[in-house]
Design an enzyme around this catalytic site. Structure first.
Site, PDB file in Angstrom:
ATOM      1  CG  ASN A   9      -1.692   1.250   1.427  1.00 31.65           C
ATOM      2  OD1 ASN A   9      -1.776   2.067   0.515  1.00 31.65           O
ATOM      3  ND2 ASN A   9      -2.292   1.418   2.608  1.00 31.65           N
ATOM      4  CD1 TRP A  10       3.753   1.167  -2.758  1.00 34.97           C
ATOM      5  CD2 TRP A  10       4.333   2.720  -4.264  1.00 34.97           C
ATOM      6  NE1 TRP A  10       4.844   0.696  -3.438  1.00 34.97           N
ATOM      7  CE2 TRP A  10       5.221   1.623  -4.379  1.00 34.97           C
ATOM      8  CE3 TRP A  10       4.514   3.801  -5.118  1.00 34.97           C
ATOM      9  CZ2 TRP A  10       6.267   1.589  -5.302  1.00 34.97           C
ATOM     10  CZ3 TRP A  10       5.556   3.767  -6.048  1.00 34.97           C
ATOM     11  CH2 TRP A  10       6.423   2.674  -6.138  1.00 34.97           C
ATOM     12  CE  LYS A  11      -0.205   3.399   4.766  1.00 38.69           C
ATOM     13  NZ  LYS A  11      -0.273   3.544   6.205  1.00 38.69           N
ATOM     14  CG  HIS A  89      -5.929   1.978   4.961  1.00 40.38           C
ATOM     15  ND1 HIS A  89      -5.519   2.974   5.821  1.00 40.38           N
ATOM     16  CD2 HIS A  89      -4.925   1.071   4.919  1.00 40.38           C
ATOM     17  CE1 HIS A  89      -4.310   2.677   6.267  1.00 40.38           C
ATOM     18  NE2 HIS A  89      -3.923   1.531   5.738  1.00 40.38           N
ATOM     19  CD  GLU A  91      -3.163   5.675   6.588  1.00 44.11           C
ATOM     20  OE1 GLU A  91      -3.068   5.714   5.348  1.00 44.11           O
ATOM     21  OE2 GLU A  91      -2.287   5.143   7.316  1.00 44.11           O
ATOM     22  CD  GLU A 155      -3.744  -2.549   7.170  1.00 44.08           C
ATOM     23  OE1 GLU A 155      -2.617  -2.788   6.752  1.00 44.08           O
ATOM     24  OE2 GLU A 155      -4.343  -1.491   6.942  1.00 44.08           O
ATOM     25  N   GLY A 161       2.100   1.951  10.927  1.00 45.01           N
ATOM     26  CA  GLY A 161       3.158   2.962  10.838  1.00 45.01           C
ATOM     27  C   GLY A 161       3.842   3.221  12.173  1.00 45.01           C
ATOM     28  CB  SER A 197       4.574  -2.291  12.145  1.00 42.96           C
ATOM     29  OG  SER A 197       4.199  -0.956  12.459  1.00 42.96           O
ATOM     30  N   GLY A 219       4.644   1.283   4.690  1.00 42.97           N
ATOM     31  CA  GLY A 219       5.948   1.929   4.535  1.00 42.97           C
ATOM     32  C   GLY A 219       7.011   1.068   3.867  1.00 42.97           C
TER      33      GLY A 219
HETATM   34  P1  PGA Z   1       2.589   0.146   7.691  1.00 39.14           P
HETATM   35  O1  PGA Z   1       1.141   0.445   7.046  1.00 39.14           O
HETATM   36  O2  PGA Z   1       3.088  -1.125   7.089  1.00 39.14           O
HETATM   37  O3  PGA Z   1       3.409   1.332   7.300  1.00 39.14           O
HETATM   38  O4  PGA Z   1       2.367   0.030   9.171  1.00 39.14           O
HETATM   39  C1  PGA Z   1       0.240  -0.590   6.796  1.00 39.14           C
HETATM   40  C2  PGA Z   1      -1.020  -0.044   6.161  1.00 39.14           C
HETATM   41  O5  PGA Z   1      -1.422   1.075   6.510  1.00 39.14           O
HETATM   42  O6  PGA Z   1      -1.624  -0.709   5.311  1.00 39.14           O
END
Ligand code: PGA
Length: 234
Positions: A9-11, A89, A91, A155, A161, A197, A219
Site C-alpha cells: 500500500n503506497w498510500k 483502510h 486512514e 490491521e 506505521g 508494521s 511503509g
Molecule cells: P505500515 O502500514 O506497514 O506502514 O504500518 C500498513 C497499512 O497502513 O496498510
C-alpha cells in the site's frame, strides 16, 4: 491457501520514477509461490503495463457512475488494468469518516466490476484497552463484507506505521476469530492478510501463523530494498 499474498500500500507516496524502479526490481521474482499486488496512487496505475506483478488502488467510489465530482468508479479502475482495491483502510475511516455502510457499498461496487476488494478491519488502541477488539472486528466484518470474492486485511490501527506489532499469539487469536466469523457467514476460505508494521525482519514469522494468508505492507513497500526481503520471506 497455497500462494501467499503480499500486497503493498503506497498510500500517497512515490512518483513515476519510483514505480519504474520497483518494476525493475520485481521483474525477475518467481511468482509461483506468491501473489504480489502493488496498490498504487490512482494516477500511477496506468503504469501497470511495465509491472510484472498485479496492481491495485487504495479506494473506489461507493457509486456506480454519475454526478460525483472527483470520484473514480470501480469499473473505471478495472478498465485501466487494476485488479485489486483496498477498501475501508483505517486512514479512510479516520480522515474521510468512512462508515461500515459506505465501505460495504464500495466493496459491492468493486465485486460487481470484477475487482478484488481488500477490506480492512481493525481496532484502535482505546478499543483494544477497553477489551472491545473482537466486538469491533466482528461488527466491521459483518457490516462491510458483502460476499464471496473479497480479501480481508486485519490491521490493528494502533500498530499502523508505529513500528510495533501485536504479539504472535494475538495475531493468531484474531486471525482465528476472523476465520470463524467468515465461516459463519458462509465465506470460509476468504484470505486473511495481516497488516501494520510488517517488515523484512518479521514477515516470515508473521506469515507462518495459522490463518495468515499474506501481508498488507505500507511503509516497507515503497522501496525495493525494504520490499524484496518481505517477498523473500515467503
Ligand atoms: P505500515 O502500514 O506497514 O506502514 O504500518 C500498513 C497499512 O497502513 O496498510
Amino acid at each position: 491457501m497455497d500462494k501467499k499474498i503480499i500486497a503493498g500500500n503506497w498510500k500517497m507516496n512515490g512518483n513515476m520514477d519510483a514505480v519504474a524502479l520497483m518494476a525493475d526490481a520485481l521483474k525477475n521474482i518467481d511468482l509461483s509461490h506468491v501473489t504480489i499486488v502493488l496498490c498504487l496512487p490512482m494516477p500511477f496505475v496506468g503504469a501497470s503495463a511495465i509491472l510484472s506483478v498485479e496492481t491495485g488502488v487504495q479506494d473506489c467510489s461507493a457509486h456506480e457512475s454519475g454526478a460525483y465530482t472527483g470520484e473514480v468508479s470501480a469499473r473505471m479502475i478495472s478498465e485501466i488494468g487494476a485488479k485489486y482495491v483496498i477498501i475501508g483502510h483505517s486512514e479512510r475511516r479516520q480522515y474521510h469518516n468512512e462508515t461500515n455502510l459506505v465501505i460495504a457499498e464500495k466493496a459491492k461496487q468493486a465485486l460487481k466490476s470484477g475487482l478484488i476488494p481488500i477490506i480492512c478491519v481493525g481496532e484502535t488502541m482505546e478499543e483494544k484497552q477497553a477489551g472491545e477488539t473482537n466486538t469491533v472486528i466482528e461488527k466491521q466484518i459483518r457490516e462491510c463484507v458483502p460476499g464471496k470474492g473479497a480479501i480481508i486485511a486485519y490491521e490493528p490501527r494502533w500498530a499502523i506505521g508505529a513500528g510495533m506489532t501485536p504479539s504472535n499469539e494475538e495475531i493468531k487469536r484474531e486471525h482465528g476469530f476472523i476465520a470463524e466469523i467468515l465461516e459463519s457467514m458462509g465465506l470460509g476460505g476468504t484470505p486473511i492478510l495481516y497488516g501494520a508494521s510488517v517488515k523484512g525482519g518479521n514477515a516470515a514469522e508473521i506469515m507462518s501463523i495459522p490463518n495468515v494468508d499474506g501481508v498488507l505492507v505500507g511503509g516497507a513497500s515503497l522501496k525495493a530494498e525494504d520490499f524484496l526481503p518481505i517477498i523473500q520471506a515467503v
